[in-house]
Enzyme design. Structure first.
Site, PDB file in Angstrom:
ATOM      1  N   GLU A 123      11.162 -46.494   3.505  1.00  0.00           N
ATOM      2  CA  GLU A 123      10.577 -47.671   2.844  1.00  0.00           C
ATOM      3  C   GLU A 123       9.716 -47.254   1.651  1.00  0.00           C
ATOM      4  OE1 GLU A 123      11.380 -50.630   3.519  1.00  0.00           O
ATOM      5  OE2 GLU A 123      12.326 -50.433   5.493  1.00  0.00           O
ATOM      6  N   HIS A 148      12.915 -46.928   8.388  1.00  0.00           N
ATOM      7  CA  HIS A 148      13.643 -47.820   9.295  1.00  0.00           C
ATOM      8  C   HIS A 148      15.004 -47.218   9.628  1.00  0.00           C
ATOM      9  CE1 HIS A 148      11.253 -51.735   8.756  1.00  0.00           C
ATOM     10  NE2 HIS A 148      11.476 -51.630  10.051  1.00  0.00           N
ATOM     11  N   CYS A 204       6.553 -53.503  11.805  1.00  0.00           N
ATOM     12  CA  CYS A 204       6.744 -52.235  11.093  1.00  0.00           C
ATOM     13  C   CYS A 204       5.992 -52.254   9.776  1.00  0.00           C
ATOM     14  CB  CYS A 204       8.230 -51.964  10.876  1.00  0.00           C
ATOM     15  SG  CYS A 204       9.074 -51.621  12.431  1.00  0.00           S
ATOM     16  N   ARG A 226       9.023 -63.554  12.526  1.00  0.00           N
ATOM     17  CA  ARG A 226      10.153 -64.437  12.864  1.00  0.00           C
ATOM     18  C   ARG A 226      10.206 -64.664  14.381  1.00  0.00           C
ATOM     19  NH1 ARG A 226      15.077 -62.983  14.456  1.00  0.00           N
ATOM     20  NH2 ARG A 226      14.562 -60.802  14.100  1.00  0.00           N
TER      21      ARG A 226
HETATM   22  N1  PCA Z   1      11.073 -52.701  14.429  1.00  0.00           N
HETATM   23  C1  PCA Z   1      10.278 -53.863  14.132  1.00  0.00           C
HETATM   24  C2  PCA Z   1       9.005 -53.678  14.911  1.00  0.00           C
HETATM   25  C3  PCA Z   1       9.308 -52.634  15.923  1.00  0.00           C
HETATM   26  C4  PCA Z   1      10.556 -52.006  15.460  1.00  0.00           C
HETATM   27  O1  PCA Z   1      11.095 -50.995  15.937  1.00  0.00           O
HETATM   28  C5  PCA Z   1      10.106 -54.099  12.635  1.00  0.00           C
HETATM   29  O2  PCA Z   1      10.989 -53.718  11.857  1.00  0.00           O
HETATM   30  O3  PCA Z   1       9.105 -54.683  12.226  1.00  0.00           O
END
Ligand code: PCA
Length: 224
Positions: A93, A180, A156, A103
Protein backbone atom coordinates in the site's frame (compact mmCIF):
# COMPACT_ATOMS: atom_id res chain seq x y z
CA UNK A 1 33.65 -11.30 28.33
CA UNK A 2 30.87 -13.61 29.54
CA UNK A 3 29.00 -15.61 26.95
CA UNK A 4 25.71 -13.85 27.55
CA UNK A 5 27.29 -10.42 27.20
CA UNK A 6 29.20 -11.46 24.09
CA UNK A 7 25.98 -12.58 22.49
CA UNK A 8 24.36 -9.30 23.40
CA UNK A 9 27.20 -7.27 21.86
CA UNK A 10 27.10 -9.36 18.70
CA UNK A 11 23.36 -8.95 18.43
CA UNK A 12 23.61 -5.21 18.88
CA UNK A 13 24.09 -4.81 15.14
CA UNK A 14 21.18 -7.07 14.25
CA UNK A 15 18.20 -5.43 12.67
CA UNK A 16 14.80 -5.83 14.23
CA UNK A 17 11.65 -6.24 12.24
CA UNK A 18 8.08 -6.50 13.47
CA UNK A 19 5.56 -8.39 11.34
CA UNK A 20 1.85 -8.20 12.12
CA UNK A 21 -1.18 -10.00 10.68
CA UNK A 22 -4.88 -10.21 11.44
CA UNK A 23 -7.07 -12.98 12.80
CA UNK A 24 -9.90 -14.21 10.52
CA UNK A 25 -12.92 -11.94 10.06
CA UNK A 26 -16.13 -11.61 8.06
CA UNK A 27 -17.19 -15.23 8.58
CA UNK A 28 -13.89 -16.74 7.36
CA UNK A 29 -12.06 -19.39 9.36
CA UNK A 30 -8.58 -18.42 8.15
CA UNK A 31 -6.77 -15.24 7.21
CA UNK A 32 -4.01 -15.65 4.60
CA UNK A 33 -2.07 -12.79 6.19
CA UNK A 34 -1.91 -14.78 9.43
CA UNK A 35 -0.90 -17.97 7.61
CA UNK A 36 1.95 -16.09 5.92
CA UNK A 37 3.04 -14.43 9.16
CA UNK A 38 3.15 -17.76 11.00
CA UNK A 39 5.14 -19.31 8.15
CA UNK A 40 7.79 -16.61 8.63
CA UNK A 41 8.62 -17.88 12.12
CA UNK A 42 10.39 -20.80 10.42
CA UNK A 43 12.46 -18.62 8.08
CA UNK A 44 15.92 -17.32 8.85
CA UNK A 45 16.64 -13.70 8.02
CA UNK A 46 20.41 -13.27 8.16
CA UNK A 47 21.41 -10.31 10.32
CA UNK A 48 17.90 -9.73 11.59
CA UNK A 49 15.51 -10.76 14.31
CA UNK A 50 11.87 -11.09 13.35
CA UNK A 51 9.07 -10.60 15.88
CA UNK A 52 5.52 -11.56 14.93
CA UNK A 53 2.27 -10.25 16.34
CA UNK A 54 -1.23 -11.57 15.66
CA UNK A 55 -3.86 -8.85 15.89
CA UNK A 56 -7.58 -8.95 16.62
CA UNK A 57 -9.92 -7.44 14.04
CA UNK A 58 -10.89 -4.89 16.67
CA UNK A 59 -10.99 -1.20 15.86
CA UNK A 60 -9.21 -0.17 19.04
CA UNK A 61 -7.06 -3.08 20.13
CA UNK A 62 -5.16 -3.64 16.87
CA UNK A 63 -3.50 -0.20 16.91
CA UNK A 64 -3.00 -0.29 20.68
CA UNK A 65 -1.27 -3.66 20.64
CA UNK A 66 1.00 -2.76 17.74
CA UNK A 67 1.91 0.62 19.22
CA UNK A 68 2.79 -0.96 22.55
CA UNK A 69 5.06 -3.46 20.82
CA UNK A 70 6.69 -0.73 18.71
CA UNK A 71 7.55 1.36 21.77
CA UNK A 72 9.10 -1.62 23.47
CA UNK A 73 10.95 -3.09 20.50
CA UNK A 74 11.82 0.07 18.54
CA UNK A 75 12.32 -2.05 15.40
CA UNK A 76 13.99 -0.92 12.19
CA UNK A 77 10.79 -1.72 10.31
CA UNK A 78 7.21 -2.77 10.87
CA UNK A 79 5.45 -4.64 8.09
CA UNK A 80 1.71 -5.02 8.58
CA UNK A 81 -0.21 -7.65 6.64
CA UNK A 82 -3.91 -8.10 5.91
CA UNK A 83 -6.36 -9.74 3.53
CA UNK A 84 -7.87 -7.69 0.71
CA UNK A 85 -10.82 -9.59 -0.72
CA UNK A 86 -11.20 -9.36 -4.52
CA UNK A 87 -7.60 -8.45 -5.26
CA UNK A 88 -5.61 -10.44 -7.80
CA UNK A 89 -2.16 -9.50 -6.60
CA UNK A 90 0.07 -8.86 -3.62
CA UNK A 91 -0.35 -5.14 -3.08
CA UNK A 92 2.06 -3.02 -1.04
CA UNK A 93 0.00 0.00 0.00
CA UNK A 94 1.19 3.51 -0.80
CA UNK A 95 -0.97 5.50 1.61
CA UNK A 96 -3.14 5.33 4.73
CA UNK A 97 -5.99 7.85 5.04
CA UNK A 98 -7.58 9.41 8.12
CA UNK A 99 -10.96 7.73 7.63
CA UNK A 100 -12.78 4.94 9.48
CA UNK A 101 -15.74 3.73 7.40
CA UNK A 102 -16.60 0.04 7.81
CA UNK A 103 -18.71 -1.87 5.30
CA UNK A 104 -19.08 -4.68 7.87
CA UNK A 105 -18.65 -4.56 11.65
CA UNK A 106 -15.26 -5.59 13.05
CA UNK A 107 -15.03 -8.70 15.26
CA UNK A 108 -15.91 -6.58 18.32
CA UNK A 109 -19.04 -5.13 16.65
CA UNK A 110 -17.66 -1.64 15.86
CA UNK A 111 -18.91 -0.09 12.63
CA UNK A 112 -17.91 3.58 12.33
CA UNK A 113 -19.32 5.47 9.35
CA UNK A 114 -16.98 8.12 7.98
CA UNK A 115 -15.23 9.08 11.22
CA UNK A 116 -11.65 10.36 11.42
CA UNK A 117 -9.16 7.89 12.90
CA UNK A 118 -7.31 10.73 14.66
CA UNK A 119 -9.37 13.89 15.16
CA UNK A 120 -7.36 16.72 13.56
CA UNK A 121 -4.69 14.29 12.29
CA UNK A 122 -3.07 14.62 8.87
CA UNK A 123 -5.17 13.53 5.88
CA UNK A 124 -2.79 10.68 5.17
CA UNK A 125 0.52 8.99 5.80
CA UNK A 126 2.70 7.53 3.06
CA UNK A 127 4.35 4.14 3.46
CA UNK A 128 8.04 4.40 4.29
CA UNK A 129 8.73 0.82 3.16
CA UNK A 130 10.50 0.39 -0.20
CA UNK A 131 7.17 -0.40 -1.92
CA UNK A 132 8.48 -0.02 -5.47
CA UNK A 133 11.50 -2.28 -4.83
CA UNK A 134 9.26 -4.84 -3.12
CA UNK A 135 6.84 -4.86 -6.05
CA UNK A 136 9.65 -5.21 -8.58
CA UNK A 137 11.23 -8.03 -6.60
CA UNK A 138 7.93 -9.93 -6.49
CA UNK A 139 7.37 -9.47 -10.21
CA UNK A 140 10.88 -10.73 -10.87
CA UNK A 141 9.95 -13.84 -8.88
CA UNK A 142 6.85 -14.09 -11.14
CA UNK A 143 4.46 -13.30 -8.30
CA UNK A 144 1.54 -11.02 -9.26
CA UNK A 145 2.17 -7.70 -7.51
CA UNK A 146 1.31 -4.03 -7.84
CA UNK A 147 1.46 -0.92 -5.68
CA UNK A 148 -2.04 -0.11 -4.40
CA UNK A 149 -3.20 3.45 -3.86
CA UNK A 150 -5.88 2.61 -1.33
CA UNK A 151 -5.78 0.39 1.74
CA UNK A 152 -9.57 0.81 2.03
CA UNK A 153 -11.32 2.34 5.03
CA UNK A 154 -11.56 -0.73 7.27
CA UNK A 155 -9.23 -2.16 9.91
CA UNK A 156 -6.16 -2.46 7.71
CA UNK A 157 -6.20 1.20 6.76
CA UNK A 158 -6.86 2.11 10.38
CA UNK A 159 -3.92 0.03 11.63
CA UNK A 160 -1.65 1.44 8.92
CA UNK A 161 -2.69 5.03 9.70
CA UNK A 162 -2.60 4.58 13.48
CA UNK A 163 0.86 3.03 13.43
CA UNK A 164 2.33 5.64 11.08
CA UNK A 165 0.87 8.30 13.36
CA UNK A 166 2.62 6.78 16.39
CA UNK A 167 5.91 6.50 14.47
CA UNK A 168 5.65 10.13 13.33
CA UNK A 169 4.50 11.73 16.57
CA UNK A 170 6.81 9.70 18.83
CA UNK A 171 9.71 9.90 16.37
CA UNK A 172 10.34 6.17 16.41
CA UNK A 173 13.27 4.93 14.28
CA UNK A 174 10.96 2.62 12.35
CA UNK A 175 10.06 2.28 8.70
CA UNK A 176 6.43 1.30 8.36
CA UNK A 177 3.99 0.07 5.80
CA UNK A 178 1.16 -2.25 4.92
CA UNK A 179 0.89 -5.09 2.43
CA UNK A 180 -2.47 -6.56 1.40
CA UNK A 181 -2.65 -10.14 0.18
CA UNK A 182 -5.53 -11.85 -1.70
CA UNK A 183 -7.50 -14.93 -0.70
CA UNK A 184 -5.75 -18.30 -0.76
CA UNK A 185 -7.14 -20.76 -3.31
CA UNK A 186 -8.76 -22.93 -0.62
CA UNK A 187 -10.83 -19.94 0.56
CA UNK A 188 -11.99 -19.09 -2.94
CA UNK A 189 -13.01 -22.63 -3.97
CA UNK A 190 -16.68 -22.40 -3.04
CA UNK A 191 -17.31 -18.70 -3.43
CA UNK A 192 -19.97 -17.27 -5.75
CA UNK A 193 -19.55 -14.98 -7.52
CA UNK A 194 -15.96 -15.86 -8.37
CA UNK A 195 -13.19 -14.28 -6.34
CA UNK A 196 -9.50 -14.10 -7.23
CA UNK A 197 -6.96 -16.01 -5.16
CA UNK A 198 -3.32 -17.07 -5.01
CA UNK A 199 -1.63 -20.25 -3.76
CA UNK A 200 -0.73 -20.23 -0.09
CA UNK A 201 2.95 -20.84 -0.98
CA UNK A 202 2.90 -17.84 -3.31
CA UNK A 203 1.60 -15.57 -0.56
CA UNK A 204 4.17 -16.97 1.89
CA UNK A 205 6.99 -16.47 -0.62
CA UNK A 206 5.82 -12.92 -1.33
CA UNK A 207 5.94 -11.98 2.34
CA UNK A 208 9.39 -13.53 2.70
CA UNK A 209 10.63 -11.52 -0.29
CA UNK A 210 9.08 -8.30 1.03
CA UNK A 211 10.96 -8.76 4.31
CA UNK A 212 14.19 -9.53 2.43
CA UNK A 213 13.88 -6.38 0.34
CA UNK A 214 13.10 -4.25 3.39
CA UNK A 215 16.17 -5.64 5.18
CA UNK A 216 18.37 -5.55 2.08
CA UNK A 217 18.92 -9.32 2.14
CA UNK A 218 20.08 -10.99 -1.10
CA UNK A 219 19.82 -14.77 -1.19
CA UNK A 220 21.78 -16.82 -3.63
CA UNK A 221 18.88 -19.04 -4.59
CA UNK A 222 16.84 -15.98 -5.58
CA UNK A 223 19.49 -14.71 -7.98
CA UNK A 224 18.62 -14.59 -11.68
N1 PCA B 1 -8.21 -7.33 6.22
C1 PCA B 1 -9.10 -6.27 6.61
C2 PCA B 1 -8.97 -6.17 8.10
C3 PCA B 1 -8.32 -7.43 8.53
C4 PCA B 1 -7.78 -8.02 7.29
O1 PCA B 1 -7.04 -9.01 7.21
C5 PCA B 1 -8.86 -4.98 5.83
O2 PCA B 1 -8.41 -5.03 4.69
O3 PCA B 1 -9.15 -3.90 6.35
Amino acid sequence: MGEALKEKVMNATEKKILLTAFEPFGGETVNPSLEAMLAMTGVEFPGAVLTVLELPVDRFRAVEMTSARLRLLRPDAVIMLGLAIARYRITPERVAINVDDYRIPDNAGNQPAGEPIIEGGPVGYLSTLPIRAITERLLKARIPAAISNTAGTYLCNRLFYGVMHVIATEQLPTLGGFIHVPYMHEQALNKYPDVPSLARETIVEAVRLAIDVTLGIERRKDAG
